[in-house]
Design a protein around this motif. Structure first.
Motif, PDB file in Angstrom:
ATOM      1  N   THR A 123       3.381   9.546  -1.060  1.00 60.31           N
ATOM      2  CA  THR A 123       3.707   8.971  -2.363  1.00 60.31           C
ATOM      3  C   THR A 123       2.502   9.033  -3.295  1.00 60.31           C
ATOM      4  O   THR A 123       2.630   9.369  -4.468  1.00 60.31           O
ATOM      5  CB  THR A 123       4.191   7.522  -2.214  1.00 60.31           C
ATOM      6  N   ALA A 124       1.332   8.738  -2.768  1.00 57.50           N
ATOM      7  CA  ALA A 124       0.114   8.808  -3.577  1.00 57.50           C
ATOM      8  C   ALA A 124      -0.139  10.241  -4.048  1.00 57.50           C
ATOM      9  O   ALA A 124      -0.497  10.470  -5.208  1.00 57.50           O
ATOM     10  CB  ALA A 124      -1.072   8.297  -2.786  1.00 57.50           C
ATOM     11  N   ASN A 179       2.360  11.093  -6.829  1.00 59.92           N
ATOM     12  CA  ASN A 179       1.964  10.469  -8.094  1.00 59.92           C
ATOM     13  C   ASN A 179       0.785  11.196  -8.731  1.00 59.92           C
ATOM     14  O   ASN A 179       0.733  11.376  -9.948  1.00 59.92           O
ATOM     15  CB  ASN A 179       1.629   8.997  -7.874  1.00 59.92           C
ATOM     16  N   THR A 180      -0.163  11.629  -7.904  1.00 63.76           N
ATOM     17  CA  THR A 180      -1.320  12.371  -8.406  1.00 63.76           C
ATOM     18  C   THR A 180      -0.895  13.706  -8.988  1.00 63.76           C
ATOM     19  O   THR A 180      -1.331  14.097 -10.077  1.00 63.76           O
ATOM     20  CB  THR A 180      -2.344  12.594  -7.278  1.00 63.76           C
ATOM     21  N   ARG A 210       0.845  -1.197   0.000  1.00 68.33           N
ATOM     22  CA  ARG A 210       0.000   0.000   0.000  1.00 68.33           C
ATOM     23  C   ARG A 210       0.877   1.243   0.000  1.00 68.33           C
ATOM     24  O   ARG A 210       1.843   1.332   0.747  1.00 68.33           O
ATOM     25  CB  ARG A 210      -0.868  -0.052   1.243  1.00 68.33           C
ATOM     26  N   LEU A 211       0.550   2.243  -0.842  1.00 64.47           N
ATOM     27  CA  LEU A 211       1.311   3.484  -0.916  1.00 64.47           C
ATOM     28  C   LEU A 211       1.018   4.361   0.290  1.00 64.47           C
ATOM     29  O   LEU A 211      -0.118   4.432   0.748  1.00 64.47           O
ATOM     30  CB  LEU A 211       0.943   4.260  -2.177  1.00 64.47           C
TER      31      LEU A 211
END
Length: 63
Positions: A8-9, A12-13, A3-4
């Motif tokens: 990090t999520a 990436n977004t 799971r990120l």
């Protein structure tokens, strides 16, 4: 798959949004990623209004 973490999520977004903004021809796109993983977006198709009201003639020294 692991799971990120929220940061990090968010990164990436923001990268995906920046890529899409460039492809769409946006003039400006600014993303702020906070430590808690939240993201602020300031983007647009035109330059922001305002700025400074100085003219180059007003900036001369020694007068």
């Amino acid at each position: 798959m692991s799971r990120l973490n929220p940061q990090t999520a968010a990164k990436n977004t923001a990268a995906a949004l920046l890529r899409e903004a460039r492809e769409a021809g946006w003039l400006r796109a600014k993303f702020e990623i906070r430590p808690d993983g939240s993201v602020s977006v300031d983007a647009g198709m035109s330059e922001p209004e305002g700025g400074d009201d100085f003219l180059s003639s007003d900036l001369r020294m020694g007068e």
